[in-house]
Design a protein around this motif. Structure first.
Motif, PDB file in Angstrom:
ATOM      1  N   UNK A  63       1.048   2.829 -28.530  1.00 49.37           N
ATOM      2  CA  UNK A  63       0.017   3.094 -27.531  1.00 49.37           C
ATOM      3  C   UNK A  63      -0.887   4.274 -27.911  1.00 49.37           C
ATOM      4  N   UNK A  64      -0.439   5.117 -28.822  1.00 45.24           N
ATOM      5  CA  UNK A  64      -1.255   6.259 -29.227  1.00 45.24           C
ATOM      6  C   UNK A  64      -1.908   6.055 -30.596  1.00 45.24           C
ATOM      7  N   UNK A  65      -1.973   4.815 -31.048  1.00 47.47           N
ATOM      8  CA  UNK A  65      -2.722   4.506 -32.270  1.00 47.47           C
ATOM      9  C   UNK A  65      -1.971   4.728 -33.567  1.00 47.47           C
ATOM     10  N   UNK A 245       5.619   3.703 -26.869  1.00 44.22           N
ATOM     11  CA  UNK A 245       5.288   5.068 -27.295  1.00 44.22           C
ATOM     12  C   UNK A 245       6.252   5.407 -28.434  1.00 44.22           C
TER      13      UNK A 245
ATOM     14  N   UNK B 112      -4.378   7.832 -24.355  1.00 49.43           N
ATOM     15  CA  UNK B 112      -4.256   6.590 -25.135  1.00 49.43           C
ATOM     16  C   UNK B 112      -5.350   6.569 -26.199  1.00 49.43           C
ATOM     17  N   UNK B 113      -4.996   6.082 -27.348  1.00 43.89           N
ATOM     18  CA  UNK B 113      -5.985   6.047 -28.432  1.00 43.89           C
ATOM     19  C   UNK B 113      -6.232   4.616 -28.866  1.00 43.89           C
ATOM     20  N   UNK B 115      -7.491   2.410 -31.883  1.00 43.33           N
ATOM     21  CA  UNK B 115      -7.781   2.517 -33.310  1.00 43.33           C
ATOM     22  C   UNK B 115      -9.208   2.061 -33.622  1.00 43.33           C
TER      23      UNK B 115
END
Lengths: 600, 155
Positions: A63-65, A245, B112-113, B115
């Motif tokens: 979720x955080x890339x 996560x 939240x990122x 891409x």
């Protein structure tokens, strides 16, 4: 006209006629049907080359890339037999040194005679890393420089044989790579890059195989450079962003691995979910494989399942009492302070139901029934307060016996026997009330209990939060799939279970500074002719903070050998995970949070 | 009288020959010019075609390298690797009791990122210049048109 002139005109006539015939034939050949067919055939077979261009397989992110599944450049090394020129020994020596192949084997392959159509190219090794190719390239360049220097030297004997790697070729391609190794392997599944014709297996890779693969495009490219045309713009496969996560997943896996080892258990499963959205923040199983070495799956897992969180329904035991109590409270047949006098046995359907300790606990409120996990009390609720029809209609509302339809491949379900079914008997009503005689998966239990943590609204569990396709981000919205109980019931039950956790028997599950609701489960394991006596399934389900639940944790430890009880085996795992979660999810302690709310 | 008149205006034979030779030579030169132009354009087209192919291969290579580098970066930043590096640098994992919550004004927590996404390709973009996609006739016609417009003839 003199004879000289006559001869001149005759020659002119002959040459003129010959020229005319040639021109006539040239024109005739150009316009004839045969010439047209020949040109078409040549165009078809020789003027164009058909290639299938495969787009890059889509990446999978947390979720955080952070990339959980990407692609890595690898090479196929081979020999173009028509390009070698007596340099087989150099090829064999260098290839065996760099790629670690046996010298004799490479020499044998390199010595194969070139034969157009049947023997033109030989593969030496596939999936070669870029470092090895750099080494081979350096050697090749070195030999080329030597050859150049030699050709510049005057008076050198032409017969001297210089080393060369002519004919040795390499072709790049991409293979699937999982940079985090074993992390979330059960969620990701794997793509068997050594056998690309095979489809992806398990998890997100299988579930979204088509999206990740993208659309391969067949391109007919002219061989003649003059007719060169633009390569079509081929979009890469869809990138998928998970709800997982990475930090939470790693923490949960670490705790679970340690717990399974410490308790000498067969396996462990843990799910962390946001009860308000159904987003799965972590889904861990032990054991699990490294998908970069997917061929070892059988060696690591044997015939066991790949992702127990979704594909292994089991008898959950007392954690299921949460659902029975929710049904009873919602239908109004009991209240938290309803008194039940526990005599230690409840006869029903020709069987006697006992408590876990075979003891009689005397007068108990419904909170006590849950706190001490009394089978007798829950049997009484199901049989004498709810009744079969109402009990099973609630189970149906919670979705027992149905798939959660989580977006992962391989979800398994065990059908629920209800009154009227061949395998249902009266005793099922009471055994079902405390989680025996029915099988559910950990993901199902997480989903069902999320309704209690989320004011009665049951959210669809999901693992994909968004995907990127053709330059556009598509968000997956949380989906409510039912309201099996009212908000009031959900809050009442949460309060009951929070009081329960505050008791002595739940000390191991308590998280300092946070109010938690939860329930343990210890289930005997069904086998041929009855239940195991010494091995159990230990479970725990809990959520918090109770006034604004941010997480729900489900734990299942299969066959722990150090202690059989969920309160001893699973509760500490819950606490350890919750302690990590409050930090990773920025959840301040209750007191501080309430103070903050007052000041804002 | 008439024959005298014709004879008076008849060109000398050598001039007629010169005219004929001139005509033949003009035809030859014109042919050579067109052939030269055709050859020059064909050669350029071939060269550009080869370049286009090479650029296509280079583009493929770059895309592969991009994919590889992002995966390499992910491996370097993987949980296990970061943990190892943190430990080497002397960091330790704190116990839950060691955490202190501090309120920081405006801090939103981890966000939240998304891409980087590939650009959407709605518009058809030609890689090859129009010059190299035209026939000889189109090339000449367009050239004349541009020349005419520049000199003000076609205004």
């Amino acid at each position: 006209m003199t004879s000289q002139q006559y001869r001149l005109y005759l020659i002119l006539l002959v040459f003129g006629l010959a020229g005319f015939v040639i021109i006539y034939n040239l024109a005739r050949i150009q316009v004839s049907a045969d010439a047209h067919a020949l040109r078409s055939e040549a165009d078809q077979n020789y003027m164009f080359k058909t290639e299938i261009i495969k787009p890059e397989r889509g990446k999978i992110y947390d979720r955080y890339g952070n990339i959980l599944a990407g692609n890595k450049e690898i090479y196929e090394v081979g020999i173009s037999l028509d390009l070698k020129h007596g340099n087989e020994e150099t090829i064999a020596r260098d290839v065996s040194n760099v790629l670690g192949l046996p010298y004799e084997q490479v020499l044998g392959l390199a010595s194969t005679e070139y034969n157009k159509g049947s023997s033109e190219y030989i593969v030496l090794k596939n999936y070669v890393e870029a470092d090895a190719i750099v080494q081979l390239n350096e050697l090749k360049s070195k030999y080329e420089q030597m050859a150049e220097a030699s050709s510049r030297q005057r008076g050198r004997k032409n017969t001297e044989k210089l080393p060369s790697l002519d004919g040795l070729t390499w072709k790049a391609s991409l293979k699937r790579e999982y940079p985090e190794g074993k992390l979330a392997a059960n969620v990701l599944g794997f793509y068997p890059y050594q056998n690309p014709k095979d489809k992806a297996h398990f998890g997100v890779e299988e579930q979204y195989d088509e999206l990740l693969t993208g659309i391969p495009v067949e391109v007919r490219m002219p061989v003649e450079p003059r007719k060169a045309k633009d390569l079509p713009d081929i979009p890469p496969g869809t990138d998928i962003i998970l709800t997982i996560d990475r930090k939470i997943q790693e923490a949960v896996e670490q705790i679970l691995d340690h717990a399974v080892e410490k308790n000498l258990a067969d396996s462990g499963t843990a799910i962390v979910m946001d009860p308000k959205t159904g987003e799965v923040l972590a889904m861990a199983v032990t054991p699990r494989i490294d998908p970069n070495e997917y061929w070892k799956a059988y060696e690591v897992l044997g015939k066991e399942s790949y992702n127990r969180a979704i594909d292994s329904p089991y008898e959950p035991g007392s954690v299921f009492k949460v659902i029975t109590m929710a049904a009873a409270l919602d239908s109004g047949v009991v209240a938290p302070d309803t008194i039940f006098i526990d005599t230690g046995v409840f006869p029903y359907g020709g069987y006697d139901i006992y408590n876990w300790d075979r003891g009689a606990w005397g007068p108990q409120t419904m909170i006590g029934c849950m706190q001490y996990s009394l089978n007798v009390c829950l049997s009484w609720i199901a049989a004498e307060r709810l009744g079969a029809q109402r009990f099973y209609s609630y189970l149906k509302a919670f979705g027992v016996g149905h798939r959660t339809n989580i977006d992962l491949a391989g979800e398994a379900v065990w059908p629920l026997s209800v009154p009227g079914d061949e395998y249902w008997s009266d005793v099922n009503l009471v055994t079902n009330s405390f989680g025996q005689g029915l099988s559910v998966s950990p993901i199902f239990m997480s989903m069902a209990v999320s309704a209690i943590a989320n004011d009665g609204k049951m959210m669809a569990p999901h693992i994909v939060s968004r995907y990127i396709q053709n330059g556009q981000v598509v968000n997956i919205s949380p989906r409510q799939i039912g309201t099996p109980i009212s908000a009031e019931t959900a809050r009442t039950l949460t309060e009951m279970l929070a009081i329960s956790v505050e008791g002595e028997s739940y000390q191991e599950a308590q998280v300092e500074g946070y109010r938690i609701a939860g329930k343990t489960g210890t289930a005997e394991i069904p086998q041929q002719g009855g239940y195991t006596t010494n091995l159990t399934n230990a479970s725990f389900v809990g959520w918090g903070p109770t006034d604004n639940p941010r997480f729900l944790i489900y734990i299942w430890i299969e066959k722990p050998r150090t202690a059989p009880w969920g309160s001893v085996v699973a509760s500490p795992i819950f606490r350890q995970i919750a302690e990590k979660l409050v930090v990773l999810m920025d959840i301040p302690p209750d007191a501080q949070r309430k103070q903050l709310a007052l000041t804002q | 009288m008439a024959s005298n008149f014709i004879q008076a205006f008849k060109q000398a034979p050598w001039r007629v020959q010169m005219q004929r030779i001139g005509l033949v030579l003009t035809g030859l030169v014109s042919f050579a010019l067109i052939a030269g132009l055709y050859l020059s354009i064909s050669a350029s087209t071939y060269a550009v075609g080869v370049e286009v192919k090479e650029l296509d291969w280079f583009k493929e290579e770059l895309l592969r390298q991009n994919a590889d580098l992002s995966t390499q970066k992910a491996r370097l930043l993987s949980s296990a690797e970061m943990k190892k590096r943190a430990q080497e640098m002397g960091f330790i994992s704190p116990s839950p009791q060691e955490f202190v919550y501090i309120v920081i004004e405006g801090y939103q927590g981890r966000q939240l990122e998304i891409p980087p996404k590939p650009p959407k390709s709605d518009v058809k973009q030609y890689l090859i210049k129009p010059d190299y996609r035209q026939s000889l006739w189109e090339y000449l016609f367009q050239g004349i048109l541009i020349l005419g417009q520049n000199s003000g003839v076609f205004q």
